[in-house]
Design an enzyme around this catalytic site. Structure first.
Site, PDB file in Angstrom:
ATOM      1  N   VAL A  14      41.208  41.795  43.184  1.00 53.89           N
ATOM      2  CA  VAL A  14      41.915  41.865  44.461  1.00 53.89           C
ATOM      3  C   VAL A  14      41.257  40.788  45.322  1.00 53.89           C
ATOM      4  CG1 VAL A  14      42.493  43.284  46.460  1.00 53.89           C
ATOM      5  CG2 VAL A  14      42.388  44.324  44.184  1.00 53.89           C
ATOM      6  N   PRO A  15      41.900  39.629  45.487  1.00 51.68           N
ATOM      7  CA  PRO A  15      41.177  38.409  45.876  1.00 51.68           C
ATOM      8  C   PRO A  15      40.836  38.323  47.359  1.00 51.68           C
ATOM      9  CG  PRO A  15      43.492  37.915  45.573  1.00 51.68           C
ATOM     10  CD  PRO A  15      43.314  39.353  45.177  1.00 51.68           C
ATOM     11  N   CYS A  16      39.876  39.139  47.791  1.00 52.38           N
ATOM     12  CA  CYS A  16      39.454  39.092  49.192  1.00 52.38           C
ATOM     13  C   CYS A  16      38.794  37.765  49.537  1.00 52.38           C
ATOM     14  CB  CYS A  16      38.531  40.267  49.516  1.00 52.38           C
ATOM     15  SG  CYS A  16      37.173  40.511  48.368  1.00 52.38           S
ATOM     16  N   HIS A  17      38.341  37.009  48.516  1.00 50.18           N
ATOM     17  CA  HIS A  17      37.748  35.697  48.786  1.00 50.18           C
ATOM     18  C   HIS A  17      38.793  34.697  49.264  1.00 50.18           C
ATOM     19  CE1 HIS A  17      39.074  35.749  44.587  1.00 50.18           C
ATOM     20  NE2 HIS A  17      39.255  34.456  44.679  1.00 50.18           N
ATOM     21  N   ARG A  18      40.086  35.018  49.121  1.00 44.27           N
ATOM     22  CA  ARG A  18      41.147  34.118  49.582  1.00 44.27           C
ATOM     23  C   ARG A  18      41.569  34.418  51.016  1.00 44.27           C
ATOM     24  NH1 ARG A  18      44.813  34.764  44.106  1.00 44.27           N
ATOM     25  NH2 ARG A  18      43.146  34.156  42.636  1.00 44.27           N
TER      26      ARG A  18
END
Length: 298
Positions: free
Chosen positions: A262-266
């Protein structure tokens, strides 16, 4: 074939120095140096020295790890690159809703199917759940993979010597669940997540999300951001119909229990600011740089 995937599958328990861990340790040192000196456009020799490598070793490391030259990786860490990721931030989410998994922006992505646990399961802290976990090598250091019988429930990261601290942080999210260490039983999930050759739309990774309704809506929105792009917290807030809740969105992003997948880094601040990341800004930079290489390989 993706040269940056973990092909040797040497997925290690804490304390064992795997090839992947050594690669990330060197990448981490290089990122720290680049972050401090990027305005001066440091030489490859200076970057290599900071990473305790020769220039040739640094070149081969970044080609192997991300499919980029050291210079290209340095460019991927600049503020200009971050601003480029945010281009048309608001419309990215609109386009994602229209195209779903089949859109051209999803070409490079790990495909995910997800469900949310019930409010009752969230309120009782995972009581009655059995969660299996294991420590595995990844392109971003040691990964803690947590699985339920319904799919991937957690993914965290740890620096050397901090494995149990990171695991304790994850356990607090499901305080009443039974946690069982199962390295062999979770190794397949680790490979599924980090070996890009296994990213197939017809075999999506099953993920189960546990959180408040608001948090789950934020996490579902993160899943719509394609690799190689990023969105602002304020645009996430608008998308979930809470336009004044940017701060709350940021908090929910920080509580995402399934990092990377779940790409919270984006999620970035306005103007490309990296803001915080629960597992460290350096790791967020590593993920964005690694993804730039994945997109560039096609």
């Amino acid at each position: 074939m993706m040269i940056s995937a973990i092909h040797d599958q040497r997925l290690a328990k804490p304390g064992l120095q795997s090839a992947a861990q050594r690669d990330y340790d060197s990448v981490r040192r290089a990122i720290a140096f680049i972050s401090e000196h990027w305005r001066a456009q440091p030489t490859i020799e200076a970057m290599a020295d900071a990473a305790a490598l020769t220039p040739d070793e640094l070149h081969h490391l970044f080609r192997r790890w991300a499919g980029l030259t050291p210079k290209a990786f340095m460019q991927a860490l600049t503020l200009d690159h971050a601003k480029g990721l945010l281009r048309d931030s608001a419309s990215i989410l609109d386009a994602a809703l229209d195209s779903g998994l089949s859109g051209p922006g999803r070409l490079h992505d790990l495909f995910v199917t997800h469900e949310a646990m019930s409010p009752g399961e969230w309120k009782n802290g995972g009581a009655g759940m059995i969660l299996r976990y294991g420590f595995h090598a990844s392109p971003f250091g040691t990964a803690i993979v947590i699985a339920s019988d319904r799919g991937l429930a957690g993914l965290a990261f740890a620096d050397p010597g901090q494995e149990q601290v990171s695991f304790a942080d994850m356990k607090r999210r499901w305080p009443n669940a039974t946690h069982v260490e199962d390295h062999d039983g979770t190794v397949g999930l680790a490979q599924r997540i980090f070996d890009t050759r296994l990213w197939r739309p017809d075999q999506p990774l099953r993920v189960v999300l546990i959180g408040t309704d608001f948090e789950v809506r934020v996490w579902e929105t993160l899943l719509k951001i394609p690799m190689g792009r990023a969105v602002c917290y304020s645009d996430i807030a608008t998308k979930i119909k809470s336009p004044k809740a940017s701060r709350a969105v940021g908090a929910a992003v920080g509580r995402n229990p399934v990092s990377f997948v779940v790409p919270c880094h984006r999620a970035l601040g306005k103007g490309g600011a990296l803001t915080g990341y629960h597992w460290g800004i350096t790791r967020k930079q590593a993920m964005l740089g690694w993804e730039a290489g994945q997109v560039g390989l096609h």
